[in-house]
Design a protein around this motif. Structure first.
Motif, short mmCIF file in Angstrom:
data_model
loop_
_atom_site.label_atom_id
_atom_site.label_comp_id
_atom_site.label_asym_id
_atom_site.label_seq_id
_atom_site.Cartn_x
_atom_site.Cartn_y
_atom_site.Cartn_z
N MET A 78 6.75 5.53 0.57
CA MET A 78 5.52 5.66 1.35
C MET A 78 5.16 7.12 1.57
SD MET A 78 5.87 2.58 4.13
CE MET A 78 5.27 0.93 3.70
N ARG A 120 1.51 7.73 2.74
CA ARG A 120 1.36 6.78 3.85
C ARG A 120 2.39 7.14 4.92
NH1 ARG A 120 -0.13 1.84 3.57
NH2 ARG A 120 1.91 0.85 3.37
N ASN A 125 3.60 8.36 -1.48
CA ASN A 125 2.27 7.79 -1.65
C ASN A 125 1.29 8.21 -0.56
OD1 ASN A 125 2.79 6.39 -4.07
ND2 ASN A 125 3.71 4.67 -2.98
N SER A 127 3.06 4.80 8.25
CA SER A 127 3.87 3.62 7.91
C SER A 127 5.31 4.02 7.62
CB SER A 127 3.27 2.90 6.69
OG SER A 127 1.99 2.38 7.00
N SER A 155 2.04 14.79 8.07
CA SER A 155 0.96 14.22 8.87
C SER A 155 0.43 15.19 9.92
CB SER A 155 1.43 12.93 9.56
OG SER A 155 2.49 13.20 10.47
#
Length: 268
Positions: free
Chosen positions: A132, A137, A135, A140, A169
Motif C-alpha cells: 500500500m 495508499r 501504491n 490504509s 503523507s
C-alpha cells in the motif's frame, strides 16, 4: 510357469505402485530443511495419489517459490483456490510473487484478499501495508500497520514502515513518534535515523535533527544527503562548517547541496 510369471508381474506392479506413493511427513521435513527440489519430488508422489491434498499443494507451491519457479508456484496456488476459495496463504503466495515481480497492484489486491481470510496473520498484514505504501495508499497502510503492532507489540518493522507511511503523507510528528519507537528496538538502523532527522528538520527541531544526521555520518561518511541536510541545520549556528559540508556534498553530485550553495556565496 504361468503362475510364477503372474505372481512376478503382480509383485512388480506393487513395487512400481508403492514407489509412486509419497510420504507427506518426509516431504514436509525436506521442505523445512530447505531441500526444495527433493521436497517437490516427494510432494509429486503424494499428489499422484491424492491430487487435491491442499497441504501438499501449498508446500509444493512454497518450494517452487523458494526456487524462483514462479510459473509452477502460481499454478499450484491457483489450483488451491479452485479447491478452497478462502485459502489465505494461497492468496498471500500470489501476492508475494507479484511483489517480487514488481507488480504492486496485483500484490496489494491478493494480499488484501489474504488479509480478509486471515486477519491475524502478521506477515500478510505487514507485506500488505508495504504494498500500500508503494501504491501511495498511506492512510490504509497505517491502519494495517497499527493492527500488526497490536498483534506483535515487540516487533520493530511495523514501526519503521509506519514512519515511512507517515512521512509520505506529510505527518511529521507521526513520523518522529514511529521512528522513536523503532529506534528503541533497533537503535543502529541508519535509515531510521536519517528519516527521523529529516522529519525533525522539517518541523524545526534542528538540534535533534543534527544528532540523527551525525549518527548516520559517523557510520557512513559518504551519505551526502545526510551531510547536506545537516549543513542546512547548521547554517545559522555554524555557517563555516555548514558551507564546507555543502561544498563537499555538492562535489559528490548531491542536488540538495548544489541548490543551496548560493547561500554560502551570498554570505561571503
Amino acid at each position: 510357469m504361468f503362475r510364477f510369471h503372474a505372481v512376478h508381474s503382480c509383485i512388480s506392479l506393487i513395487l512400481v505402485f508403492s514407489s509412486c506413493i509419497g510420504n507427506f511427513r518426509d516431504a514436509e521435513n525436506l521442505y523445512k530443511n530447505g531441500q526444495y527440489e527433493r521436497a517437490i519430488k516427494e510432494f509429486n508422489k503424494v499428489l499422484f495419489i491424492s491430487g487435491t491434498d491442499i497441504k501438499a499443494l501449498h508446500l509444493r507451491a512454497r518450494s517452487y517459490e523458494e526456487l524462483g519457479n514462479y510459473t509452477k508456484a502460481l499454478a499450484d496456488y491457483r489450483k488451491i483456490l479452485v479447491l478452497h476459495p478462502d485459502h489465505a496463504q494461497a492468496y498471500a503466495g500470489i501476492g508475494k510473487i507479484a511483489w517480487e515481480q514488481k507488480d504492486l497492484k496485483t500484490a496489494e489486491k491478493n494480499l488484501l484478499l489474504a488479509a480478509m481470510h486471515d486477519p491475524k496473520d502478521f506477515d500478510i498484514l505487514l507485506l500488505l501495508a508495504r504494498s500500500m505504501i508503494k501504491n501511495g495508499r498511506y492512510t490504509s497502510a497505517v491502519e494495517f500497520l497499527e493492527e500488526t503492532i497490536r498483534l506483535q507489540p515487540e516487533a520493530s518493522m511495523p514501526h519503521f514502515y509506519k514512519g515511512i507511511a507517515m512521512a509520505y503523507s506529510g505527518d511529521g510528528l507521526g513520523t518522529i513518534v514511529s521512528f522513536n519507537k523503532y529506534l528503541e528496538i533497533e537503535p543502529d538502523n541508519l535509515t531510521a535515523h536519517y528519516n527521523r532527522g529529516f522529519a525533525l528538520m522539517k518541523l524545526g527541531y534542528k538540534e535533534w535533527a543534527i544528532e540523527d544526521f551525525d549518527q548516520v555520518l559517523e557510520k557512513n561518511p559518504k551519505h551526502y544527503d545526510a551531510l547536506a541536510r545537516r549543513a542546512l541545520c547548521l547554517m545559522d549556528k555554524n555557517p563555516r562548517q555548514a558551507c564546507f559540508d555543502l561544498e563537499t556534498a555538492a562535489m559528490h553530485g548531491n542536488r540538495l547541496a548544489k541548490a543551496n550553495l548560493p547561500r554560502c556565496n551570498a554570505g561571503r
